[in-house]
Design a protein around this motif. Structure first.
Motif, PDB file in Angstrom:
ATOM      1  N   ALA A  77       0.844  -1.202   0.000  1.00 54.78           N
ATOM      2  CA  ALA A  77       0.000   0.000   0.000  1.00 54.78           C
ATOM      3  C   ALA A  77       0.879   1.252   0.000  1.00 54.78           C
ATOM      4  O   ALA A  77       0.648   2.206  -0.758  1.00 54.78           O
ATOM      5  CB  ALA A  77      -0.919  -0.012   1.212  1.00 54.78           C
ATOM      6  N   GLU A  80       2.629   1.521  -3.466  1.00 58.81           N
ATOM      7  CA  GLU A  80       1.717   1.951  -4.540  1.00 58.81           C
ATOM      8  C   GLU A  80       1.449   3.452  -4.459  1.00 58.81           C
ATOM      9  O   GLU A  80       1.495   4.168  -5.462  1.00 58.81           O
ATOM     10  CB  GLU A  80       0.379   1.200  -4.420  1.00 58.81           C
ATOM     11  CG  GLU A  80       0.427  -0.221  -4.937  1.00 58.81           C
ATOM     12  CD  GLU A  80      -0.899  -0.938  -4.715  1.00 58.81           C
ATOM     13  OE1 GLU A  80      -0.874  -2.165  -4.714  1.00 58.81           O
ATOM     14  OE2 GLU A  80      -1.931  -0.260  -4.546  1.00 58.81           O
ATOM     15  N   LEU A  81       1.177   3.908  -3.227  1.00 55.05           N
ATOM     16  CA  LEU A  81       0.865   5.328  -3.059  1.00 55.05           C
ATOM     17  C   LEU A  81       2.091   6.193  -3.328  1.00 55.05           C
ATOM     18  O   LEU A  81       1.982   7.301  -3.859  1.00 55.05           O
ATOM     19  CB  LEU A  81       0.322   5.574  -1.650  1.00 55.05           C
ATOM     20  CG  LEU A  81      -1.060   4.931  -1.422  1.00 55.05           C
ATOM     21  CD1 LEU A  81      -1.396   4.861   0.053  1.00 55.05           C
ATOM     22  CD2 LEU A  81      -2.131   5.703  -2.184  1.00 55.05           C
ATOM     23  N   LEU A 103      -1.369  10.333   2.068  1.00 52.32           N
ATOM     24  CA  LEU A 103      -2.011   9.032   2.209  1.00 52.32           C
ATOM     25  C   LEU A 103      -0.964   7.938   2.459  1.00 52.32           C
ATOM     26  O   LEU A 103      -1.124   7.064   3.323  1.00 52.32           O
ATOM     27  CB  LEU A 103      -2.769   8.741   0.908  1.00 52.32           C
ATOM     28  CG  LEU A 103      -3.844   7.666   0.906  1.00 52.32           C
ATOM     29  CD1 LEU A 103      -4.802   7.831   2.062  1.00 52.32           C
ATOM     30  CD2 LEU A 103      -4.613   7.727  -0.417  1.00 52.32           C
TER      31      LEU A 103
ATOM     32  N   ARG B  60      -7.017   2.887   3.382  1.00 48.88           N
ATOM     33  CA  ARG B  60      -6.638   3.671   2.193  1.00 48.88           C
ATOM     34  C   ARG B  60      -7.815   4.484   1.697  1.00 48.88           C
ATOM     35  O   ARG B  60      -7.689   5.681   1.409  1.00 48.88           O
ATOM     36  CB  ARG B  60      -6.164   2.738   1.072  1.00 48.88           C
ATOM     37  CG  ARG B  60      -4.787   2.211   1.309  1.00 48.88           C
ATOM     38  CD  ARG B  60      -4.389   1.268   0.214  1.00 48.88           C
ATOM     39  NE  ARG B  60      -4.297   1.929  -1.088  1.00 48.88           N
ATOM     40  CZ  ARG B  60      -3.870   1.327  -2.181  1.00 48.88           C
ATOM     41  NH1 ARG B  60      -3.515   0.075  -2.140  1.00 48.88           N
ATOM     42  NH2 ARG B  60      -3.800   1.980  -3.317  1.00 48.88           N
ATOM     43  N   GLU B  63      -8.888   7.213   4.298  1.00 48.48           N
ATOM     44  CA  GLU B  63      -7.965   8.354   4.320  1.00 48.48           C
ATOM     45  C   GLU B  63      -8.063   9.152   3.024  1.00 48.48           C
ATOM     46  O   GLU B  63      -7.951  10.380   3.028  1.00 48.48           O
ATOM     47  CB  GLU B  63      -6.528   7.860   4.526  1.00 48.48           C
ATOM     48  CG  GLU B  63      -6.253   7.318   5.905  1.00 48.48           C
ATOM     49  CD  GLU B  63      -6.385   8.376   6.993  1.00 48.48           C
ATOM     50  OE1 GLU B  63      -5.898   9.494   6.797  1.00 48.48           O
ATOM     51  OE2 GLU B  63      -7.018   8.084   8.023  1.00 48.48           O
ATOM     52  N   ILE B  67      -8.843  13.042   2.837  1.00 47.59           N
ATOM     53  CA  ILE B  67      -8.044  14.036   2.100  1.00 47.59           C
ATOM     54  C   ILE B  67      -8.925  14.785   1.095  1.00 47.59           C
ATOM     55  O   ILE B  67      -8.848  16.006   0.971  1.00 47.59           O
ATOM     56  CB  ILE B  67      -6.853  13.344   1.401  1.00 47.59           C
ATOM     57  CG1 ILE B  67      -5.830  12.926   2.451  1.00 47.59           C
ATOM     58  CG2 ILE B  67      -6.206  14.243   0.376  1.00 47.59           C
ATOM     59  CD1 ILE B  67      -4.769  11.983   1.954  1.00 47.59           C
TER      60      ILE B  67
END
Lengths: 565, 194
Positions: A77, A80-81, A103, B60, B63, B67
């Motif tokens: 995760a 990827e971000l 994120l 994910r 969040e 945002i």
């Protein structure tokens, strides 16, 4: 006072035998106690072996499950971000990049693996090996070692318990002979029976005493000077070596070995660590000690032979490889190492014979697996690749003088070079043919593939390739390299395979197998490209590109992608 | 007395055999408990990390929604709704939300501990008491077998007393009785304490 001598001789004899019977009964009671004690210790150690196995298995699965989550979910995760942030930044969308970065940073709370000391967000360096070692590897290594130690203790007490049963049997025989002696009327015969009974009892007692005095060593009880168990020191060493912290690992193995100098696994692992550090003399000493301490494992013998080879001690390497193959004749990599050590010793014909035996064995193993409807062990492909790499490394030594074994140790390098090239080509072709057809390569190579030229593509404003800029080395950040070559004698429909190696290890994601469709002769281009992505570039390293036609090795070439300055 | 000592010895040997059998049974029960414990630990770890994996995806999206909520762009409003919707869907279907802490983190340790407690109510997960009992039974076997030596010595004294015809035989008889009583005392002590 009455005297025992007043009794007739018959009574005196019976009284004597009665006393002897009583003495043997006491001895039987003592040996029974020893047998019972040995049996109890045997049972306890046996129970410990099962317990350690269970615990190691459970912790392995739980630990794997934990680390799989940490890497494949949490870190993925984050990764990827991070890539999305980079992609956004690369196209100038700073706002999106900041959103993704925020994120991404939130993901670090998901796992301790994404925090120091395992992860450095400044450099994005992730130390999975350290995390694995700390999470479960060291613990299960210690449990496995305790299992082995308990197994040794179990065997020793089992052997003692069984031997005491032999002693009890002998003492029972002695009782039987005494019993017979009192029932027999012949004077001489009864003395013979009682005498033999006494001898048997004395032998059994002496033997039992010798068995009792034999110590049973338990590695689990061995403590280092730091007060930790030798097994734990060993397990820490394994964990450190796993993280490539070789010096610290060796220090841990030293502690374990100071406690138990014949700790075979510690000797083997210290040998492996010394090999990885390039300290071949020390590695040889460790492997030799391990073998002297009872390790007859083919793999250790093969590693020892490899260390001999790297130091140019080719005859010793050959002998050790042969010994290893006696233990396990199906170890392909040892068979090829045997060929390599013979080749380096200048015994080219013998080397070719051994390589051929290895190639035949590989073909046989693949055929057997196919016939049984099974897949071949991945070790077979690794063995073939390793064999070709060994020959390529030898060729590098001959050509450049760099690497091991030292060039001055080689006999007749010119003849060796030709044989090594031929064998390497055959091994590579065999690997491809076995993998794709299950058979050794058929026929011979009829096409001619010219040498590879590597180049960066030059694009016009429309993104079309207008030219090539040849080079052998490309700067960091390169996302595309073209492989250019001329060819003759090709036929459409022939199976063509491209393989790409980075620093000697194949990157299978670049592998392309397709039928040829460009006609009999001409010039061709093959792209190694990440240009479709705006985040990926070719990682630094030495790239080797190989081309196969109908499983026959046809051409190869190298280029370098430089590292970050 | 020789016969009496022999019979007592046989009785002690019988008790030693029973203790040995008990030790084996306790070991077996301990290993069963160890298997149960490892099975529970494995299943709990796999299940919990499956949940944690779903939570990661939830986090994910959640969040991402947070945002997007801070942005004023109109397309962000749609993104926010979609992201939070997905997060909510995951929360209801793929992991138990009761392990969500008030700060939004997921308490894996609590899930692991609760699952363990649940399993513990259904199965024996504690091998240690069984192994301790097995060790104790082994000690008992060993001590009772040791007592047999004492009875054997008593047997020897009685046999000697029978073979001797002078006054020394009384000493032997005394020795025989002495060792018989020591053996009986040992036997009683072991039976009482272990």
């Amino acid at each position: 006072m009455e005297s025992t001598t007043a009794n007739p001789p018959e009574d005196r004899f019976k009284n004597l035998v009665a006393v002897l019977l009583a003495i043997v009964t006491v001895l039987i009671a003592i040996v029974t106690y020893l047998q019972s004690d040995a049996g109890s210790r045997d049972d306890a150690a046996n129970r410990d072996t099962k317990r350690y196995t269970l615990e190691a298995f459970g912790k392995q699965v739980s630990g794997d499950s934990r680390v799989n989550f940490d890497y494949n979910s949490a870190y993925q995760a984050y990764y990827e971000l991070d890539l999305l942030a980079e992609a956004a930044r690369n196209v100038g969308d700073e706002a999106a990049a900041q959103r993704y970065t925020a994120l991404r940073d939130n993901m670090t709370e998901l796992s301790p693996m994404l925090k120091p000391p395992y992860f450095d967000p400044a450099t994005d360096q992730l130390n999975v090996a350290k995390y694995e070692a700390d999470t479960y590897l060291v613990e299960i290594t210690a449990l496995r070692e305790r299992f082995v130690a308990a197994q040794g203790v179990k065997d020793a007490w089992d052997s003692k318990a069984n031997t005491y049963i032999v002693h009890l049997t002998l003492l029972a025989v002695s009782l039987f002979l005494y019993g017979l002696a009192v029932t027999i009327s012949g004077r001489t015969t009864r003395w013979i029976f009682s005498g033999v009974g006494t001898v048997v009892a004395v032998v059994a007692t002496g033997w039992a005493a010798a068995v009792f005095l034999q110590p049973v060593e338990d590695l689990r009880a061995c403590q280092t000077t730091d007060g930790i168990a030798a097994i734990d020191a060993y397990a820490q060493g394994v964990g450190l070596a796993y993280q490539n912290e070789l010096e610290q690992g060796i220090a841990s193995f030293d502690k374990a070995l100071a406690c138990e100098p014949n700790y075979v696994n510690a000797l083997v692992e210290r040998g492996n660590a010394n090999m990885a550090r390039g300290n071949y003399e020390a590695a040889i000493a460790d492997f030799e000690k391990a073998r002297a301490a009872g390790n007859n494992n083919a793999s250790v013998a093969g590693d020892l032979a490899w260390a001999y080879y790297l130091l140019g001690r080719f005859d010793q390497a050959t002998n050790m490889n042969r010994q290893a193959l006696q233990s396990d004749p199906n170890e392909l990599w040892i068979q090829y190492d045997l060929g390599l050590s013979l080749l380096a010793a200048g015994k080219t014909d013998e080397a070719k014979t051994e390589y051929q035996a290895g190639m035949d064995l590989a073909a046989k193993q693949v055929a057997a697996a196919k016939a049984a409807g099974q897949e071949t062990s991945s070790g077979l492909w690794w063995g073939l690749e390793d064999a070709a790499n060994g020959l390529d490394d030898l060729l590098t030594v001959i050509e450049t003088g760099e690497g091991q074994p030292a060039r001055d140790k080689l006999s007749n390098p010119e003849a060796m070079s030709a044989a090594a090239t031929e064998l390497s080509t055959r091994l590579k072709s065999l690997a491809v043919a076995l993998e794709y057809t299950g058979q050794p390569p058929a026929g011979t190579l009829t096409a001619t593939i010219g040498p590879f030229t590597f180049a960066q593509t030059v694009l016009n404003d429309n993104g079309e390739v207008v030219d090539y800029a040849p080079a052998d080395s490309f700067p960091y950040g390169t996302d595309e390299v073209a492989v250019l070559f001329d060819y003759e004698g090709m036929q459409d429909g022939q199976e063509v395979l491209f393989k790409v190696y980075v620093d000697g290890e194949e990157d299978p994601s670049w592998r392309v197998a397709e039928p040829w469709s460009l006609g009999a002769s001409g010039a061709a281009e093959k792209l190694i490209s990440f240009a479709y992505s705006n985040t990926q570039v070719l990682r630094p390293g030495v790239y080797t590109v190989e081309l196969y036609v109908n499983s026959h090795f046809a051409q190869s070439g190298n280029f370098v992608v430089e590292g970050v300055e | 007395m020789i016969a009496v000592v022999t019979v007592i010895g046989a009785g002690v040997a019988c008790r030693a055999a029973i203790a040995s059998s008990n030790a084996s049974d306790a070991d077996f029960n301990g290993l069963v408990a160890a298997i149960n414990a490892e099975e529970a630990a494995i299943v709990n770890a796999v299940t919990t990390y499956q949940h944690y994996h779903a939570y990661t995806t939830y986090l994910r999206y959640n969040e991402l929604g947070n945002i997007a909520a801070e942005e004023t762009l109109p397309e962000m409003a749609r993104l926010k709704r979609e992201a939070w919707g997905l997060a909510l869907g995951l929360q209801y279907s793929f992991f138990p939300p009761r392990y969500l802490n008030p700060d939004g983190t997921y308490d894996t340790q609590r899930e692991l501990d609760e699952s363990w407690a649940e399993q513990e109510q259904q199965k024996d997960l504690q091998p240690e008491p069984h192994f301790a009992a097995a060790d104790l039974a082994r000690l008992k076997t060993s001590l009772l077998t040791g007592a047999l030596i004492v009875f054997a010595v008593a047997f020897w004294f009685f046999t000697l007393a029978q073979a001797i015809n002078n006054r020394l035989k009384y000493l032997m008889v005394t020795g025989g009785f002495g060792f018989t009583f020591i053996g009986l005392f040992m036997f009683g002590l072991v039976e009482a304490l272990l």
